[in-house]
Write an enzyme that holds these catalytic residues in place. Structure first.
Site, short mmCIF file in Angstrom:
data_model
loop_
_atom_site.label_atom_id
_atom_site.label_comp_id
_atom_site.label_asym_id
_atom_site.label_seq_id
_atom_site.Cartn_x
_atom_site.Cartn_y
_atom_site.Cartn_z
CB THR A 13 -2.48 -2.89 -6.25
OG1 THR A 13 -1.52 -3.46 -5.38
CG2 THR A 13 -2.67 -3.79 -7.44
CB SER A 60 -1.86 1.05 1.53
OG SER A 60 -2.03 -0.33 1.71
CB THR A 93 -6.18 -3.73 -1.31
OG1 THR A 93 -5.04 -4.56 -1.55
CG2 THR A 93 -6.80 -3.27 -2.60
CG ASP A 94 -1.40 -4.80 1.32
OD1 ASP A 94 -2.22 -5.61 0.84
OD2 ASP A 94 -0.19 -4.80 1.00
C1 SIN Z 1 -0.85 -1.62 -1.24
O1 SIN Z 1 -1.60 -1.87 -0.30
O2 SIN Z 1 -0.44 -0.46 -1.48
C2 SIN Z 1 -0.37 -2.72 -2.13
C3 SIN Z 1 -1.37 -3.80 -2.32
C4 SIN Z 1 -2.64 -3.37 -2.98
O3 SIN Z 1 -2.96 -2.22 -3.20
O4 SIN Z 1 -3.41 -4.31 -3.33
#
Ligand code: SIN
Length: 330
Positions: A13, A60, A93-94
């Site tokens: 993200t 991710s 973040t995932d």
């Molecule tokens: C991801 O994990 O690539 C999408 C969500 C994020 O980065 O918050």
């Protein structure tokens, strides 16, 4: 003298784009290149000499063990050179907490390695990514971060790669270290540490994946009322060498599940008991007699972190007593 920091882009993200600046929910992750991100935060160059390298451009959820091994090799290679002082990795973040723990266990350097992400896409009004990136570079360029293992910094906090987890699907203070707490805060542009990681990591870790082309298969099975052994048995039939059971409470499970896992343990499959509860310890011989069933207790590791340690442990042994020792050491 300014330090030299490499920022490795992997997607997420923090590099996400939506159709307009007010959109924070419907967007596409992994759209903006790492060099564009760096250009958009020119303030970074006043802290360090920063260069970018694009390793991948993925959401991710699409991070793989193969990509992990490429990332580990590249980080070890870069940090072995005398002209780089630290690394920042931009990541979705995932699964950021998983990559952080893996790197914490296999990077062979005391130089700072900091993972950073964002909860709002790059295109959003008040996106958190640029400031998070600026702070992550500040941290990676600091002497204070040397020897502290792999760190995660979002929203002005400094977390240890072992403990950090995403606790909220949307909020900017999503990244926390439950029970154990942050290692520190970024006060303005200055990192302030309050405690140190006590478990083995980086140069004191016995794990080395640099020569590996794959990691042992470990699956996570979720515990719930009236759960059956079906999924654990299917995982082993599909090639799993280890199972992490995300159990109830203190890693508890139904009698049916326990008996089935015990049979799998007798066949040489390593069974780690973790918990679906968001914090706390899974204690050895607490809710379940691990000595009797040959199980391993996950200590404070969440199912997704326990899976990483078990994958690495299985590169060395499938002896459950030795693996239990690793769960107490790492
Ligand atoms: C991801 O994990 O690539 C999408 C969500 C994020 O980065 O918050």
């Amino acid at each position: 003298m300014k330090k030299n920091i490499v920022i490795i882009g992997t997607g997420g993200t923090i590099a996400g784009k939506a159709s307009c600046s007010t959109e924070t929910l419907c967007y596409t992750a992994a759209m903006v290149s790492i060099n564009n991100l760096i250009q958009e935060v020119p303030e970074i160059q006043s802290i360090a000499n920063v260069t970018g390298e694009q390793l991948s451009q993925v959401d991710s959820g699409d991070m793989t063990c193969e990509l992990w091994l490429t990332l580990v090799k590249r980080i070890n290679e870069i940090l072995a050179t005398s002209d780089v002082d630290g690394i920042v990795i931009t990541h979705g973040t995932d699964t950021l907490e998983e990559t952080a723990y893996l790197l914490h266990l296999v990077i062979k350097s005391e130089k700072p390695v900091v993972l950073v992400g964002a909860m709002r896409p790059f295109s959003a009004m008040s996106a958190d990514g640029p400031m998070n990136l600026y702070k992550a570079v500040t941290l990676a360029a600091s002497n204070a971060a040397i020897g502290k293992g792999v760190l995660v910094s979002l929203n002005n906090t400094i977390n240890c790669g072992r403990e950090v987890t995403k606790t909220n699907t949307l909020l900017q203070d999503s990244f926390q270290s439950p029970d154990i707490g942050y290692l520190g805060y970024l006060q303005g542009s200055e990192p302030h540490f309050y405690r140190l990681p006590a478990r083995k990591h980086t140069i004191n870790s016995g794990f080395d994946v640099t020569k590996l082309t794959e990691l042992p298969q470990v699956e996570i099975i979720y515990g719930y009322l009236n759960s059956s052994p079906l999924l654990a048995e299917a995982a082993v039939a599909a090639g799993a060498k280890g199972i992490v059971y995300a159990g109830l409470g203190n890693g508890s499970m139904s009698k049916d599940v326990r008996d089935a896992l015990s049979i799998l343990a007798k066949q040489g499959i390593v069974i780690v008991r973790s918990t679906r509860v968001a914090s706390g310890i899974v204690t050895r011989n607490g809710a379940v007699d691990d000595d009797l069933y040959n199980f391993v207790a996950s200590d404070t590791l969440s199912p997704q972190k326990a899976r990483i340690l078990l994958m690495l442990a299985l590169t060395k042994t499938n002896n459950s007593n030795e693996i239990q020792r690793m769960f107490w050491d790492y």
